[in-house]
Design a protein around this motif. Structure first.
Motif, PDB file in Angstrom:
ATOM      1  N   THR A   1      -1.247   0.192   7.991  1.00 54.05           N
ATOM      2  CA  THR A   1      -2.617   0.093   7.507  1.00 54.05           C
ATOM      3  C   THR A   1      -3.557  -0.258   8.664  1.00 54.05           C
ATOM      4  O   THR A   1      -3.158  -0.889   9.645  1.00 54.05           O
ATOM      5  CB  THR A   1      -2.727  -0.978   6.413  1.00 54.05           C
ATOM      6  OG1 THR A   1      -2.186  -2.213   6.902  1.00 54.05           O
ATOM      7  CG2 THR A   1      -1.974  -0.557   5.175  1.00 54.05           C
TER       8      THR A   1
ATOM      9  N   ILE B   1       0.823  -1.199   0.000  1.00 56.45           N
ATOM     10  CA  ILE B   1       0.000   0.000   0.000  1.00 56.45           C
ATOM     11  C   ILE B   1       0.865   1.260   0.000  1.00 56.45           C
ATOM     12  O   ILE B   1       0.465   2.310  -0.515  1.00 56.45           O
ATOM     13  CB  ILE B   1      -0.963  -0.007   1.215  1.00 56.45           C
ATOM     14  CG1 ILE B   1      -1.940   1.170   1.162  1.00 56.45           C
ATOM     15  CG2 ILE B   1      -0.187  -0.005   2.527  1.00 56.45           C
ATOM     16  CD1 ILE B   1      -2.872   1.134  -0.012  1.00 56.45           C
TER      17      ILE B   1
ATOM     18  N   SER C   1       3.148   1.994  -1.838  1.00 55.97           N
ATOM     19  CA  SER C   1       3.647   2.341  -3.175  1.00 55.97           C
ATOM     20  C   SER C   1       3.172   3.730  -3.618  1.00 55.97           C
ATOM     21  O   SER C   1       3.825   4.376  -4.437  1.00 55.97           O
ATOM     22  CB  SER C   1       3.238   1.283  -4.203  1.00 55.97           C
ATOM     23  OG  SER C   1       1.841   1.122  -4.232  1.00 55.97           O
ATOM     24  N   TYR C   2       2.066   4.198  -3.065  1.00 56.20           N
ATOM     25  CA  TYR C   2       1.602   5.537  -3.454  1.00 56.20           C
ATOM     26  C   TYR C   2       2.609   6.604  -3.043  1.00 56.20           C
ATOM     27  O   TYR C   2       2.735   7.647  -3.696  1.00 56.20           O
ATOM     28  CB  TYR C   2       0.220   5.835  -2.849  1.00 56.20           C
ATOM     29  CG  TYR C   2       0.242   6.207  -1.384  1.00 56.20           C
ATOM     30  CD1 TYR C   2       0.332   7.533  -0.979  1.00 56.20           C
ATOM     31  CD2 TYR C   2       0.166   5.224  -0.397  1.00 56.20           C
ATOM     32  CE1 TYR C   2       0.352   7.870   0.366  1.00 56.20           C
ATOM     33  CE2 TYR C   2       0.194   5.553   0.938  1.00 56.20           C
ATOM     34  CZ  TYR C   2       0.278   6.873   1.321  1.00 56.20           C
ATOM     35  OH  TYR C   2       0.314   7.199   2.652  1.00 56.20           O
ATOM     36  N   LYS C   3       3.355   6.358  -1.956  1.00 54.07           N
ATOM     37  CA  LYS C   3       4.351   7.329  -1.508  1.00 54.07           C
ATOM     38  C   LYS C   3       5.556   7.378  -2.441  1.00 54.07           C
ATOM     39  O   LYS C   3       6.292   8.366  -2.476  1.00 54.07           O
ATOM     40  CB  LYS C   3       4.808   6.978  -0.087  1.00 54.07           C
ATOM     41  CG  LYS C   3       3.693   7.045   0.948  1.00 54.07           C
ATOM     42  CD  LYS C   3       4.101   6.433   2.274  1.00 54.07           C
ATOM     43  CE  LYS C   3       5.058   7.285   3.044  1.00 54.07           C
ATOM     44  NZ  LYS C   3       5.313   6.744   4.410  1.00 54.07           N
TER      45      LYS C   3
ATOM     46  N   THR D   1       0.237   5.754 -14.400  1.00 49.19           N
ATOM     47  CA  THR D   1       0.805   6.726 -13.460  1.00 49.19           C
ATOM     48  C   THR D   1       2.335   6.693 -13.505  1.00 49.19           C
ATOM     49  O   THR D   1       2.995   7.725 -13.608  1.00 49.19           O
ATOM     50  CB  THR D   1       0.314   6.433 -12.033  1.00 49.19           C
ATOM     51  OG1 THR D   1      -1.105   6.549 -11.989  1.00 49.19           O
ATOM     52  CG2 THR D   1       0.928   7.418 -11.028  1.00 49.19           C
ATOM     53  N   TRP D   2       2.894   5.480 -13.437  1.00 47.40           N
ATOM     54  CA  TRP D   2       4.358   5.355 -13.462  1.00 47.40           C
ATOM     55  C   TRP D   2       4.928   5.852 -14.791  1.00 47.40           C
ATOM     56  O   TRP D   2       5.965   6.526 -14.810  1.00 47.40           O
ATOM     57  CB  TRP D   2       4.774   3.913 -13.217  1.00 47.40           C
ATOM     58  CG  TRP D   2       4.357   3.348 -11.900  1.00 47.40           C
ATOM     59  CD1 TRP D   2       3.575   2.259 -11.672  1.00 47.40           C
ATOM     60  CD2 TRP D   2       4.713   3.844 -10.602  1.00 47.40           C
ATOM     61  NE1 TRP D   2       3.408   2.041 -10.332  1.00 47.40           N
ATOM     62  CE2 TRP D   2       4.097   2.999  -9.651  1.00 47.40           C
ATOM     63  CE3 TRP D   2       5.480   4.917 -10.156  1.00 47.40           C
ATOM     64  CZ2 TRP D   2       4.237   3.199  -8.276  1.00 47.40           C
ATOM     65  CZ3 TRP D   2       5.621   5.112  -8.787  1.00 47.40           C
ATOM     66  CH2 TRP D   2       5.001   4.268  -7.864  1.00 47.40           C
TER      67      TRP D   2
ATOM     68  N   PHE E   1      -1.997  -1.445  -6.852  1.00 51.99           N
ATOM     69  CA  PHE E   1      -2.017  -0.287  -5.965  1.00 51.99           C
ATOM     70  C   PHE E   1      -1.853   1.017  -6.746  1.00 51.99           C
ATOM     71  O   PHE E   1      -2.589   1.969  -6.521  1.00 51.99           O
ATOM     72  CB  PHE E   1      -0.911  -0.417  -4.915  1.00 51.99           C
ATOM     73  CG  PHE E   1      -1.104  -1.572  -3.968  1.00 51.99           C
ATOM     74  CD1 PHE E   1      -1.912  -1.443  -2.855  1.00 51.99           C
ATOM     75  CD2 PHE E   1      -0.488  -2.789  -4.209  1.00 51.99           C
ATOM     76  CE1 PHE E   1      -2.098  -2.502  -1.977  1.00 51.99           C
ATOM     77  CE2 PHE E   1      -0.659  -3.869  -3.341  1.00 51.99           C
ATOM     78  CZ  PHE E   1      -1.481  -3.725  -2.230  1.00 51.99           C
ATOM     79  N   VAL E   2      -0.870   1.077  -7.618  1.00 50.15           N
ATOM     80  CA  VAL E   2      -0.656   2.239  -8.483  1.00 50.15           C
ATOM     81  C   VAL E   2      -0.475   1.711  -9.898  1.00 50.15           C
ATOM     82  O   VAL E   2       0.398   0.880 -10.146  1.00 50.15           O
ATOM     83  CB  VAL E   2       0.584   3.057  -8.060  1.00 50.15           C
ATOM     84  CG1 VAL E   2       0.786   4.241  -9.003  1.00 50.15           C
ATOM     85  CG2 VAL E   2       0.444   3.547  -6.620  1.00 50.15           C
TER      86      VAL E   2
ATOM     87  N   CYS F   1       5.481   7.546  -5.606  1.00 50.76           N
ATOM     88  CA  CYS F   1       5.244   8.524  -6.681  1.00 50.76           C
ATOM     89  C   CYS F   1       5.975   9.830  -6.397  1.00 50.76           C
ATOM     90  O   CYS F   1       6.540  10.454  -7.307  1.00 50.76           O
ATOM     91  CB  CYS F   1       3.751   8.784  -6.845  1.00 50.76           C
ATOM     92  SG  CYS F   1       2.786   7.371  -7.407  1.00 50.76           S
ATOM     93  N   GLU F   2       6.001  10.244  -5.140  1.00 51.95           N
ATOM     94  CA  GLU F   2       6.709  11.471  -4.769  1.00 51.95           C
ATOM     95  C   GLU F   2       8.219  11.291  -4.903  1.00 51.95           C
ATOM     96  O   GLU F   2       8.924  12.210  -5.332  1.00 51.95           O
ATOM     97  CB  GLU F   2       6.337  11.871  -3.340  1.00 51.95           C
ATOM     98  CG  GLU F   2       7.114  13.042  -2.763  1.00 51.95           C
ATOM     99  CD  GLU F   2       6.884  14.359  -3.497  1.00 51.95           C
ATOM    100  OE1 GLU F   2       7.679  15.296  -3.288  1.00 51.95           O
ATOM    101  OE2 GLU F   2       5.918  14.450  -4.277  1.00 51.95           O
TER     102      GLU F   2
END
Length: 400
Positions: free
Chosen positions: A156, A17, A19-21, A52-53, A47-48, A23-24
């Motif tokens: 989580t 989960i 993995s969204y971090k 997006t990537w 998750f992403v 992106c930054e």
């Protein structure tokens, strides 16, 4: 395709989960002039997603060795990389990497890479602390990989504890140090660093304190972690994010710092006391706010000396342990520093001048490292991480 002349980073993304971090982290890498190829696991895309990537990196995204076979990606991506950075590194991904499995594009890349490889684990506490995970981490480190200690905090659901992915800004600094080829001369060593300024309560709203921000202590912890050490940072009243790969213990007063530092130092190879510890504390602390009654009613505060943590560390030191202190002075800096070094009995003392716009809260620092052997090394003004690097150079020379 990688842009000519840009450092090439492979950003491996595990199925977590957190993995969204990442992106930054990707944004920071690309905006600072790095060419980044994202290689997620197939489940990470739950998750992403791939768009997006691809949009953030400007490069194609693949998970299988069967995509673009003519370019032999399962070999070329790792061969051409200047850095492979895996975040989040799940328990499953760490296990596959430690055992040399090659069942997708990312694990193939890990086997072909001959550049620095960094793993930033993220998982629930029970998974991180499981003997199987700890053994896999030890195996990866023995092979020269950098495995960042996870942060502690909210996971989580309602769970909290160690296993949280560090903030993107901290991971970005880890990536830059790995690309710069930071030495790994503290690998296998345990070190303790103190940072910040203690506060001695007068009542529930007032305290005796100092201006220390903790930036220098945090820089010492970051550099030690980058050089491979297992780091405990005892932080007093700081507002800084936890450094990636560092275990942070928060304290408030000098007595709390003493307890935490002495406990951590018992198994440490080196201790650096960079915190500004209050010399005095009130004999008593009021349980409720002290009220002002009239103009002539000024309360008197009786003070008592706090324990000398640095001297106590020296008195308790284990064979081979290196102990360094810091001395902040406003005048006669070297004279006061030499006298303090002799009085405390530590191996090294870093002396610097403090005052308005000097050291406290500033991004830069300067100082002189005084050695018990009589050697003195001047550190010109520069970043606090640069000063930290010199301090660890001196400590490493004593450890070896």
């Amino acid at each position: 395709m990688a842009e000519q002349g840009k450092p090439r980073v492979v950003l491996g993304v595990g199925a977590g989960i957190a993995s969204y971090k990442v992106c930054e982290l990707l944004r920071r890498l690309t905006e600072s002039g790095h060419s980044v190829r994202v290689v997620p696991t197939a489940d990470a895309l739950r998750f992403v997603g791939e768009p997006t990537w691809a949009a953030l990196s400007g490069q194609p995204v693949a998970t299988s060795v069967w995509e673009g076979v003519a370019d032999v990606p399962h070999v070329r991506i790792g061969q051409q990389a200047d850095l492979v950075f895996v975040a989040p590194a799940t328990a499953d991904l760490l296990a596959r990497a430690a055992h040399g499995l090659a069942d997708d594009l990312l694990t193939n890349t890990l086997l072909t890479a001959r550049c620095p490889v960094v793993f930033a684990p993220a998982m629930h506490t029970e998974m991180w602390e499981h003997p199987a995970t700890r053994a896999n981490v030890a195996t990866l480190r023995e092979r020269g990989n950098i495995v960042v200690e996870p942060a502690s905090g909210r996971l989580t659901g309602k769970d909290t504890g160690p296993g949280r992915l560090p903030d993107a800004a901290e991971l970005f600094e880890v990536a830059l140090r790995a690309l710069a080829g930071a030495p790994r001369d503290l690998a296998g060593r345990r070190v303790v660093v103190s940072a910040g300024g203690t506060r001695e309560p007068i009542d529930p709203v007032r305290f005796i304190g100092n201006r220390s921000s903790g930036i220098q202590g945090y820089a010492l912890a970051k550099v030690a972690a980058a050089r491979g050490a297992e780091v405990v940072l005892v932080a007093a009243n700081t507002a800084l994010p936890d450094p990636a790969g560092v275990r942070v213990e928060r304290v408030g007063s000098a007595l709390e710092m003493r307890e935490a530092v002495l406990k951590a130092a018992a198994s440490a190879d080196a201790v650096v006391m960079a915190a500004a510890v209050a010399d005095f504390r009130p004999v008593t602390s009021a349980t409720s706010k002290i009220k002002k009654k009239d103009a002539d009613d000024v309360p008197r505060i009786e003070l008592v000396q706090n324990p000398d943590i640095l001297a106590e560390l020296v008195g308790r030191r284990a064979p081979g342990q290196v102990i360094a202190g810091f001395a902040a002075e406003t005048d006669d800096v070297l004279a006061h520093g030499r006298a303090k070094l002799a009085r405390k009995g530590c191996d090294l003392l870093v002396v610097n001048q403090v005052g308005e716009d000097l050291t406290f809260g500033a991004p830069d620092n300067a100082g002189v490292v005084l050695s018990a052997s009589g050697r003195e090394r001047e550190i010109p003004r520069g970043t606090k991480e640069a000063l930290a690097s010199v301090v660890w150079d001196e400590i490493t020379s004593l450890l070896t």
